[in-house]
Design a protein around this motif. Structure first.
Motif, PDB file in Angstrom:
ATOM      1  N   TYR B 129     -10.474  -3.594  -8.295  1.00  0.00           N
ATOM      2  CA  TYR B 129     -10.163  -2.327  -8.965  1.00  0.00           C
ATOM      3  C   TYR B 129     -11.421  -1.527  -9.255  1.00  0.00           C
ATOM      4  O   TYR B 129     -11.350  -0.306  -9.394  1.00  0.00           O
ATOM      5  N   ILE B 132     -12.638  -0.149  -5.693  1.00  0.00           N
ATOM      6  CA  ILE B 132     -11.831   1.000  -5.254  1.00  0.00           C
ATOM      7  C   ILE B 132     -12.347   2.305  -5.844  1.00  0.00           C
ATOM      8  O   ILE B 132     -12.138   3.378  -5.287  1.00  0.00           O
ATOM      9  N   ARG B 133     -13.060   2.215  -6.964  1.00  0.00           N
ATOM     10  CA  ARG B 133     -13.630   3.450  -7.538  1.00  0.00           C
ATOM     11  C   ARG B 133     -14.780   3.996  -6.694  1.00  0.00           C
ATOM     12  O   ARG B 133     -15.150   5.152  -6.844  1.00  0.00           O
ATOM     13  N   ARG B 138     -12.337   4.219  -1.698  1.00  0.00           N
ATOM     14  CA  ARG B 138     -11.302   5.195  -2.052  1.00  0.00           C
ATOM     15  C   ARG B 138     -10.941   6.048  -0.835  1.00  0.00           C
ATOM     16  O   ARG B 138      -9.760   6.254  -0.521  1.00  0.00           O
ATOM     17  N   LEU B 141      -8.805   4.239   1.702  1.00  0.00           N
ATOM     18  CA  LEU B 141      -7.382   4.130   1.335  1.00  0.00           C
ATOM     19  C   LEU B 141      -6.670   5.472   1.533  1.00  0.00           C
ATOM     20  O   LEU B 141      -5.536   5.525   1.999  1.00  0.00           O
ATOM     21  N   LEU B 142      -7.359   6.548   1.188  1.00  0.00           N
ATOM     22  CA  LEU B 142      -6.765   7.874   1.399  1.00  0.00           C
ATOM     23  C   LEU B 142      -6.590   8.137   2.897  1.00  0.00           C
ATOM     24  O   LEU B 142      -5.582   8.692   3.330  1.00  0.00           O
ATOM     25  N   ARG B 144      -6.162   5.893   5.262  1.00  0.00           N
ATOM     26  CA  ARG B 144      -5.036   5.084   5.742  1.00  0.00           C
ATOM     27  C   ARG B 144      -3.717   5.809   5.488  1.00  0.00           C
ATOM     28  O   ARG B 144      -2.831   5.836   6.350  1.00  0.00           O
ATOM     29  N   HIS B 145      -3.567   6.362   4.315  1.00  0.00           N
ATOM     30  CA  HIS B 145      -2.350   7.130   3.989  1.00  0.00           C
ATOM     31  C   HIS B 145      -2.183   8.305   4.951  1.00  0.00           C
ATOM     32  O   HIS B 145      -1.084   8.560   5.449  1.00  0.00           O
ATOM     33  N   ALA B 550      -5.955  -2.181   0.373  1.00  0.00           N
ATOM     34  CA  ALA B 550      -6.205  -2.064  -1.066  1.00  0.00           C
ATOM     35  C   ALA B 550      -6.556  -3.413  -1.683  1.00  0.00           C
ATOM     36  O   ALA B 550      -7.514  -3.524  -2.443  1.00  0.00           O
ATOM     37  N   PHE B 551      -5.760  -4.445  -1.341  1.00  0.00           N
ATOM     38  CA  PHE B 551      -5.974  -5.758  -1.937  1.00  0.00           C
ATOM     39  C   PHE B 551      -6.031  -6.807  -0.835  1.00  0.00           C
ATOM     40  O   PHE B 551      -5.048  -7.497  -0.579  1.00  0.00           O
ATOM     41  N   LYS B 553      -7.114 -10.211   1.370  1.00  0.00           N
ATOM     42  CA  LYS B 553      -7.353 -11.622   1.073  1.00  0.00           C
ATOM     43  C   LYS B 553      -8.625 -12.058   1.786  1.00  0.00           C
ATOM     44  O   LYS B 553      -9.013 -11.466   2.794  1.00  0.00           O
ATOM     45  N   ASP B 559      -6.333 -14.387  -2.578  1.00  0.00           N
ATOM     46  CA  ASP B 559      -6.616 -13.176  -3.326  1.00  0.00           C
ATOM     47  C   ASP B 559      -7.408 -13.607  -4.544  1.00  0.00           C
ATOM     48  O   ASP B 559      -6.842 -14.141  -5.504  1.00  0.00           O
TER      49      ASP B 559
END
Lengths: 583, 583
Positions: B129, B132-133, B138, B141-142, B144-145, B550-551, B553, B559
């Motif tokens: 977490y 990700i900042r 970040r 992840l954006l 990927r979306h 995002a998360f 393994k 994890d």
């Protein structure tokens, strides 16, 4: 190329063109010298014509051998139909076939592939791939896709980022509903399948992703009731730096958008109702407000006479059934039996007929006079020609019973119109509810929901009175979404676990990673989750969700088509280092 | 409302407006009478200024207590900055803060939240977490979306319908890689998690859905290599009434669309290459064609002299390393050691230096004269200033070794440019491959792939020579997608299982539902699947997929953040009717 066009697109504009179609034989009609075949694909049906005088003889003879559901390819000329069919998109034309190719023959299907089929549910599930060829099921799957795309595009445009969260997560000791997954790589250890991505989306907020959503499968290994699946799909959302008001606005916007785009319906701003009000007025925290029939509490106007049943009750409460004044004694008796069934559990029911002349006739005329009954009519909003039904007993139980009656009557009276949409927010849910058997308090929503700050002081003295920053979106008597503002600091979260009966050790083992995260700069955040299956079914105007799922499981959690679950092989068990306890 | 604007949107146009921001303290600078704070959220960074003369004293003092990653809310007036920063979107302004609110303090993060962090990988995974900042994560992840939305919108516009297939499916005895899931409701029985929705998407084709896609999680319980996840995401597609050509066109269209929309790059029509050609020319079925270095087969020009190593080899093959003629003896020796490592497995390597004057100097000058070496240069396309490297041995093994060397040299020479994209199709894969140990044939793609009709006759006599209607999309040396035209009739599918060593009983038990479906009118169909994780990473210009998840393994499938998998409770085990075999 197997086809130049699909079976739904040829119109008069294509007359005289040579085209090739491919699809399934829906049905055939034979008139000796002419033979017709309805050819079907996902996009529609086109009529093929084979003509003794105009078709090649081999093609004509082959056409006569085609059975239902044969997969064929047909080439020919588009011609104008003699008897046009205005109900079909392709009803102006037919295809005079010059080449015919059987791509795959088919056995006779075990049920008819028609809109109204003769197949029972279990049979249709076993041959789901045939059921999907029927247009109600096909259209349901297409509609589900349309809803999901509309949700994604709306949320993306609002700055939400879809982020995948893991499916192989940590198993929780309380997780009696968790599906567990043994890990081959980590001997003797298990993952769990998520009941929801709750903690992960909260971590994404701690991670600064600000606006998250995901259309995601969730899993619950519990006794299934009808129309509930062990794997189900959620529209899962979370936002940082928000208050309840911000969240309600965004997701009210989403639902209004869906109703507008998919149903052409504009709805007003959603009404908001407290949980207390919903329970008192509708006996239900997900009231169907497409119709009235609001509860009238009658304690003050029914507990002053000698009717012991009412006098000893915690609550006396009634509803007016509109236009039901002419129900026969037999119908009323049947309804009384209905509320007395174990599923409802009422011990009896009082009724009051509101005559057209303004007088009343009730089953308790022995105890109550016309003035009394007039006050009941006022309290329940009954008009001449209505019938008032009254239940009594413990408050919560009686409300639940009357709510069931209200919904049943509304269904019978045709008041629950599938194409009418009445959304609302129910807010101010209790934070905790008490288990009747153990007396233990547990979280009504989940342990991450924040209490209203002004109610925090009641946590020690009156836990049941503490309200949460929690809200549900209700549509036509269904909870389609629910969420809350979350706790975002470690101290409050620890306190919450304590009130929920966790030891410090248990809380740390299970949710230490989340509480740790809160220490590293967690923003205020909250969110909600919609049940996609339910939302799609309601928008699609159906009561059942199963039709909107491509491969549903039955009430025992079984996929009858592929025979799952199934026994595992001894080799797999051995490798996983587990064994079946075959008592 | 926690904020009126986000931290990325204020510009000179907002000067003199009073705004409220919320976010994380990125860093602070103190000059005694002025104090600056960089405030960060997902959208950017805005500079806050606190000024002894212009700020309220309490606010000024509070500002000085702010630590890194504190979550704060600041209200103030947008003012023009004295020293503007052209590299920042908000670099023209700063916020003169009048109200400051600490929403949540933060512990000192265990690594710096900067683009270049001091945190090691395991630490960053434990505190994902916080990772990700950081803007690289970040943004990944954006991105990927963005890719996923572009895929969905493209395919939807082409008539594809996204359909969810089940996660709880049937476990197969061969499924050594299946994760299994015990069912509470069906005692002693197990579901499996899907390695792919292969059979379900084929059933959807039998069901007439015509064009299906799904972005879907798949699961594989096997030893993980670096950069491979036990749960991974596929863009899964299937079409009915298509030939290979139709599928290649649609998905080439998708990839061109993505390159255009996301990278602004227009690519030509994808080259197509047979599997045989790819193996002969690049030693690899997923060749990186951003650079040349094609293989030159040297048997005919190297097996006529007394060099026993070459003469006894099945294959002598070389590549020209461009501009490497000046490599020192030490560098060459190191490279020879590199190909001799067990991971590569060459027993030695011959080199030929192509001098600027057109002469050659080789490690085998004892056996070969200048004319011989000139022919080697011609065969490998070597120019003056290049270095030729030659390997020999068994054909397949040697090609694989030389391919590894080719990729290594290209990486060292900077020829694998992340922002250059060279897609291609590899077609005509073998249907079967032979297990070296057991001699058993198994499906190279999967057992549902159709053989080329013209090769069917070889199935009995020369199984390895049978080609399949199978294809891979390759991008920059990675297989990003693969698929095939499927078998769609029961007889061929039965035959295939027989060749793969299934008994009739086994085939029926496992895939009877699919073969049954084929009898009820299965259309010709085919499809493919893209690995979303890999596709996103390559489009994002990265080698590693982990940053785009995002998360993720770790390499043990763990994890580390949430400590999963973890031991299961005895109660859960009991309820599931299984026990751990704790030897």
């Amino acid at each position: 190329m197997y086809r130049s066009h699909n079976c739904g697109e040829l119109t008069a504009a294509h007359i005289n063109q040579t085209v090739t179609l491919a699809g399934w034989v829906q049905k055939s009609r034979d008139k000796g010298f002419v033979h017709w075949v309805d050819l079907r694909d996902r996009y529609g049906i086109t009529q093929l014509v084979f003509d003794e005088s105009r078709s090649d003889n081999a093609v004509f003879e082959l056409a006569k051998t085609l059975g239902r559901e044969f997969v064929i390819q047909a080439t020919g000329k588009v011609i104008e139909r003699e008897s046009k069919n205005a109900n079909m998109a392709t009803g102006d034309i037919e295809l005079l076939v010059t080449e015919l190719n059987i791509l795959n023959p088919a056995l006779l299907p075990p049920f008819t592939i028609e809109d109204d089929t003769d197949g029972g549910e279990e049979l249709r599930m076993k041959y789901r791939y045939l059921d999907i060829r029927r247009s109600p099921v096909r259209n349901a799957l297409l509609f589900r896709h349309t809803v999901a795309m509309a949700v994604r595009n709306f949320l993306s445009a609002q700055g939400f980022c879809e982020i995948e969260t893991p499916y192989l997560i940590k198993s929780t000791p309380e997780g009696a509903r968790d599906f567990v997954v043994p890990s081959r790589m980590n001997e003797g250890q298990f993952y769990a399948l998520p009941q929801s991505p709750q903690t992960f989306k909260q971590l994404l907020m701690v991670g600064g992703m600000d606006k998250y959503f995901q259309i995601v499968k969730c899993f619950r290994d519990e006794d299934l009731r009808a129309d509930r699946q062990p794997e189900f799909t959620q529209i899962d959302c979370e936002m940082a730096f928000v208050e309840q008001e911000d969240i309600l606005n965004v997701f009210e916007g989403l639902t209004r958008h869906l109703l507008k785009e998919l149903k052409g319906i504009e709805v007003d701003k959603f009404p908001r109702m407290t949980y207390d009000h919903a329970m008192k007025t509708y006996g239900n925290d997900k009231p169907d407000i497409r119709f009235g029939m609001e509860f009238g509490e009658l304690n003050s106007v029914a507990q002053h006479k000698d009717f012991g049943v009412f006098n000893s009750a915690e609550l006396v409460v009634g509803i007016a059934a509109p236009g039901c004044g002419e129900m026969t004694r037999k119908e009323i008796d049947a309804l009384i039996e209905w509320v007395k069934r174990p599923q409802i559990g009422a011990s009896g029911m009082v009724y009051v007929k509101c005559n057209e002349d303004g007088s009343f006739k009730s089953s308790v005329d022995k105890f109550y006079d016309q003035e009394d009954l007039k006050r009941w009519a006022e309290a329940t909003g009954a008009k001449s020609g209505d019938m008032i039904f009254v239940l009594s007993g413990g408050a919560h139980k009686t409300r639940t019973q009357l709510s069931a009656l209200r919904m049943e009557l509304a269904t019978r009276l045709g008041l629950r119109k599938p194409e009418e949409f009445a959304p609302l927010w129910v807010v101010d849910f209790p934070l905790l509810e008490q288990d009747e058997d153990s007396g233990r308090w547990h979280a009504m929503h989940h342990p991450f929901t924040s209490p209203k700050p002004e109610d925090m002081k009641l946590l020690e003295t009156d836990p049941g009175a503490v309200r949460a920053n929690a809200y549900d979106m209700v549509l036509n008597g269904n909870e389609i979404g629910g969420g809350s503002i979350r706790i975002h600091d470690k101290a409050t979260q620890q306190l919450m676990f304590k009130y929920l009966g966790f030891t410090e050790e248990e809380a740390k083992n299970q949710f230490g990673f989340l509480m740790d995260a809160f220490q590293y700069g967690a923003p205020p955040h909250g969110g909600l989750a919609f049940g996609l299956d339910r939302l799609v079914a309601i928008l699609g105007g159906q009561e059942t969700i199963r039709d909107f799922i491509a491969f549903p499981k039955n009430n025992s959690g079984r996929d009858v088509m592929i025979d799952a679950p199934s026994p595992i092989s001894p080799e797999q068990l051995k490798e996983l280092n587990i064994k079946l306890d075959l008592k």
